[in-house]
Design a protein around this motif. Structure first.
Motif, short mmCIF file in Angstrom:
data_model
loop_
_atom_site.label_atom_id
_atom_site.label_comp_id
_atom_site.label_asym_id
_atom_site.label_seq_id
_atom_site.Cartn_x
_atom_site.Cartn_y
_atom_site.Cartn_z
N SER A 376 -6.01 -20.83 -54.52
CA SER A 376 -6.22 -22.00 -55.35
C SER A 376 -4.91 -22.47 -55.98
O SER A 376 -4.80 -23.59 -56.43
CB SER A 376 -7.26 -21.71 -56.42
N LEU A 380 -4.12 -26.45 -51.56
CA LEU A 380 -4.66 -26.73 -50.23
C LEU A 380 -5.77 -27.75 -50.33
O LEU A 380 -6.46 -27.84 -51.35
CB LEU A 380 -5.21 -25.45 -49.61
N LEU A 381 -5.95 -28.51 -49.29
CA LEU A 381 -7.10 -29.40 -49.23
C LEU A 381 -8.36 -28.56 -49.05
O LEU A 381 -8.33 -27.48 -48.46
CB LEU A 381 -6.97 -30.38 -48.07
N LEU A 382 -9.46 -29.12 -49.53
CA LEU A 382 -10.71 -28.34 -49.60
C LEU A 382 -11.11 -27.74 -48.26
O LEU A 382 -11.34 -26.54 -48.15
CB LEU A 382 -11.82 -29.23 -50.14
N ARG A 385 -8.91 -25.08 -47.17
CA ARG A 385 -9.05 -23.88 -48.00
C ARG A 385 -10.28 -23.08 -47.59
O ARG A 385 -10.23 -21.87 -47.45
CB ARG A 385 -9.12 -24.27 -49.46
#
Lengths: 509, 315
Positions: A376, A380-382, A385
């Motif tokens: 987190s 990172l993009l969701l 991630r």
């Protein structure tokens, strides 16, 4: 109609339909409601022996008829070198074996598996009384009439008459005293009874059966007599004068047709041997409905290949899990992370056993949470991630399997049964809850989910529930109706009785 | 006693989650209207159309590549709030109250860098805080300059008024004050204080924290009995007008009070929580029934407010 009454109407219809179909399958088709029930299946083997004389041979044996007190589940014929066919004649099935020529002792086997059926089979009434074929001497006739009038005096109707007569014949034969028997030498009690009943004008016939006794071999057919009284046929056992079909007799044939006809041979004999074996009641019910060609079973899950059946066995448990979730969320008010995540965890528990499953789940999720905490901070993009978490979860699963295998703990190999996408989402969601609502909320929701998963697991692995969901998929309708009704529940949740506890009295006053 | 008999709750007209969901939300809130309240950008649009006062929108970011321009967007802005347009339950809200060069400060005094804000926005856009993980829009709002009246009652956050509006009638209100325990958030289940407010006067009735009655704010020590919500006569018609704006029969609106602008609608909620019953020490059911059975339909917000003043006063 308001939507609420529609729901209740539907629920009632589904409930009644589900219960009705289940009861029908249970009562009429014999599917057991509880697992592990078994039924007595009798294997009856009839052995026909004779000496062939060298002429063309035709052996014809009567086969068990419909309307018997037993259902035939399977039959097999074995007679090497013989031609074989089954012939229907006046509603009677006969097996015909044929051969051009043979010499010496011959043996033919006919084997069948039968199971008791409880339905009283309604039998056709007697055909018009045929003209008497009796040829009696004057002495026989007068003795018989004498005997009959005595019996008649001490009986009330056809049934009591017949029973009394059979009893008298039996005792006088046993005591060997000079009675009606002495005029009819060489006649058995049943043969004599039939002659006397015909004189008296009571419709009657011979019933041939096989005595069911476990391990009994080389027994002859049993003769019973059957009289027609007040619209129904009643069997009387000439051995003891009792009415009703004896429990231990398999009714093979009714009416005086020959059991066996033989051309081209001598010294023919039919002998029966019987063996009892217990078979699962479900197998028996399935065999039975195959024979009776019940469309209801033909279009059921049983008609699928075994592989798909076992897949369905698992799928049919999901509604049970869903019901547990519905109950715990709507009635109890537990919080779970993800509505149906507990069911998927519970399904995994079935393969891993709950204790190992819990240990695996907790260790993967906590390690995952720890790594996710680091992710987190990496901006990172969701989607990336979560994909990273999925990959990490798979890595953890592999790592766990190898390490535990090396350590000799093979239980941990079941880790593969956990749906990894679910694990990854659980980790993702938990870590967000952790960041926003703190660890307390994580414990609440995580604990709630695991608790629901365990309850769902115990419900789904309950042998009775497992048996019923698979064998009575109709129960899905019942579960559906319960779900519909709960969906209308607007009462308090159990947790609200705690949450609003201070409101009951009013804190101000 | 840990659990209470359901009949006692029923007597007091307390409604539970199931009843709220089945009898009110499902019945009075049309599904297709949800986007109006679930997306705060759309809410703002509708509010403008209906002349309802809302906090001013500074800017919004929809695509990841726009994040690069954050420095430009924030030129000359020292106080603002970043929130996801479709966030639920107050999630993903970042409040900045001060700025020194490239360093921003949260109400708690914690420092926040440009990078932190960028990451936060990136998370918002990828749907971290939105319902069902849908991609989202980050919106920048002007920080509400909250009325000093509330200063003694709030710790590191802006208190807001939650009003339940049923078929356009304001029926129950509470003030939500953040505490140290709630980390500056105004959610009751996170430890914020709920203060029941009399519909007629705007004066406090009762205060609870974690479901227990309290007299004073746990952090500031101010007694709640002194509390009087300012601009109360403004708040009632504002919340009543949310009915026309959204078309929803059962809603909760969150109202903040700006020192200069007065009452502003912060957001509208289609699934308002039930904790308001605890804060008011009273069940919602009687008032809901009253509106359902007796209140005149299709009237103006002003007339409805009059009705509410008459019928829902606590004395």
């Amino acid at each position: 109609m308001s939507s609420r009454s529609q729901v209740y109407l539907l629920a009632v219809i589904f409930f009644a339909l589900g219960i009705g179909l289940t009861l029908y399958k249970n009562q009429s088709l014999g599917f057991p409601l509880l697992p592990g029930q078994s039924e007595e299946v009798w294997t009856v083997e009839s052995k026909v022996t004779f000496e062939a004389t060298g002429d063309p041979i035709t052996v014809s044996m009567i086969l068990p008829q419909t309307g018997s007190n037993m259902t035939v589940l399977a039959e097999s014929f074995s007679a090497p070198n013989y031609g074989f066919r089954v012939k229907e004649e006046n509603g009677q099935r006969r097996a015909i074996w044929t051969q051009r020529s043979a010499q010496g002792p011959q043996t033919i086997y006919y084997k069948l598996d039968v199971v008791k059926n409880d339905e009283p089979s309604s039998l056709a009434p007697p055909s018009q009384q045929k003209p008497s074929s009796l040829t009696l001497t004057a002495a026989q006739e007068s003795r018989a009439k004498d005997f009959l009038s005595k019996i008649k005096a001490s009986s009330a109707d056809n049934l009591s008459f017949s029973i009394e007569m059979v009893n008298q014949l039996k005792t006088s034969k046993e005591s060997n005293n000079r009675s009606v028997n002495s005029e009819f030498k060489k006649k058995s009690v049943s043969e004599l009874s039939l002659i006397l009943l015909e004189m008296e004008g009571i419709p009657s016939r011979l019933v041939r059966g096989v005595s069911l006794e476990d391990g009994r071999r080389k027994q002859k057919a049993v003769d019973l007599i059957e009289i027609y009284n007040e619209g129904q046929w009643i069997i009387i056992n000439p051995k003891n004068g009792l009415e009703g079909t004896p429990d231990d007799v398999f009714v093979w044939q009714r009416g005086g047709v020959s059991l066996l006809d033989l051309e081209g041979g001598v010294k023919s004999k039919v002998r029966f041997s019987t063996i009892e074996n217990d078979q699962p009641a479900k197998t028996v019910a399935l065999d039975k409905s195959n024979i009776e060609q019940s469309a209801f079973i033909d279009f059921s899950i049983y008609s699928l290949p075994t592989e798909s059946q076992s897949a369905f066995k698992r799928i049919l448990l999901v509604p049970i899990g869903a019901l547990v979730v519905v109950l715990l969320r709507i009635i109890v008010g537990l919080k779970t992370s993800g509505t149906f995540m507990p069911i998927l965890i519970a399904l995994a528990f079935i393969d891993t056993t709950p204790l190992t499953g819990l240990a695996i789940f907790l260790s993967i999720v906590s390690v995952g949470l720890w790594i996710r905490g680091y992710l987190s901070r990496m901006n990172l993009l969701l989607v990336a991630r979560i994909s990273a978490v999925v990959i990490i979860v798979i890595g953890l699963m592999g790592f766990m399997s190898v390490i535990s295998y090396k350590l000799g703990m093979t239980q941990a190999l079941t880790v593969t049964f956990f749906p990894m996408i679910i694990l990854a989402w659980t980790i993702e969601r938990m870590s967000i809850i952790w960041e926003e609502d703190g660890p307390k909320e994580v414990m609440m929701q995580g604990g709630g989910s695991l608790f629901v998963a365990l309850l769902a697991y115990f419900a789904m692995t309950n042998p009775v529930i497992e048996h019923i969901t698979f064998n009575f998929p109709e129960m899905l309708l019942v579960i559906l109706s319960i779900t519909l009704v709960i969906g209308q529940y607007n009462g308090y949740r159990l947790t609200e009785l705690y949450r609003f506890r201070d409101l009951a009295k009013g804190q101000k006053g | 006693m840990l659990f209470v008999k359901p009949s006692l709750l029923k007597e007091r007209g307390i409604i539970g989650m199931n009843r709220r969901n089945v009898d009110y939300i499902a019945r009075y809130n049309d599904r297709k209207l949800y986007p109006i309240v679930d997306n705060k950008l759309i809410t703002k649009e509708y509010a403008k159309k209906h002349n309802i006062a809302v906090p001013e929108l500074i800017n919004s970011i929809q695509y990841q590549f726009e994040i690069k321009q954050l420095e430009k967007i924030l030129t000359g802005i020292d106080k603002f709030v970043v929130k996801p347009a479709q966030g639920a339950g107050g999630k993903g809200i970042l409040v900045i109250t001060d700025r020194k060069g490239d360093i921003f400060y949260k109400p708690s005094g914690k420092e926040v860098t440009f990078d932190d804000i960028k990451r936060h926005i990136s998370n918002i856009l990828s749907g971290l805080h939105s319902l069902g993980g849908k991609t989202d829009v980050a919106m920048f709002e002007k920080l509400v300059d909250f009325d000093p009246v509330f200063e003694p009652y709030s710790y590191e956050g802006v208190p807001d008024v939650r009003m339940i509006v049923f078929q356009g009638y304001p029926i129950m209100a509470m003030l939500r004050c953040s505490t140290h325990e709630s980390d500056g958030k105004a959610n009751l289940h996170q430890g914020a204080v709920g203060v029941g407010i009399d519909i007629k006067t705007g004066r406090s009735l009762f205060a609870v924290q974690d479901g227990r009655m309290i007299e004073k704010h746990p952090d500031t020590g101010s007694a709640f009995s002194e509390l009087q919500v300012p601009h109360w006569e403004e708040i009632l018609p504002l919340s009543a007008a949310c009915y026309e704006m959204t078309g929803m029969g059962y809603l909760g609106c969150d109202i903040v009070i700006d020192k200069n602008l007065g009452a502003l609608i912060l957001e509208v909620n289609a699934r308002p929580g039930l904790a308001i019953q605890i804060a008011n020490d009273e069940g919602l059911l009687k008032r809901l029934k009253m509106v359902e059975e007796h209140a005149p339909k299709s009237t103006s917000p002003e007339e409805r407010v009059k009705y509410s003043l008459e019928h829902f006063a606590t004395d």
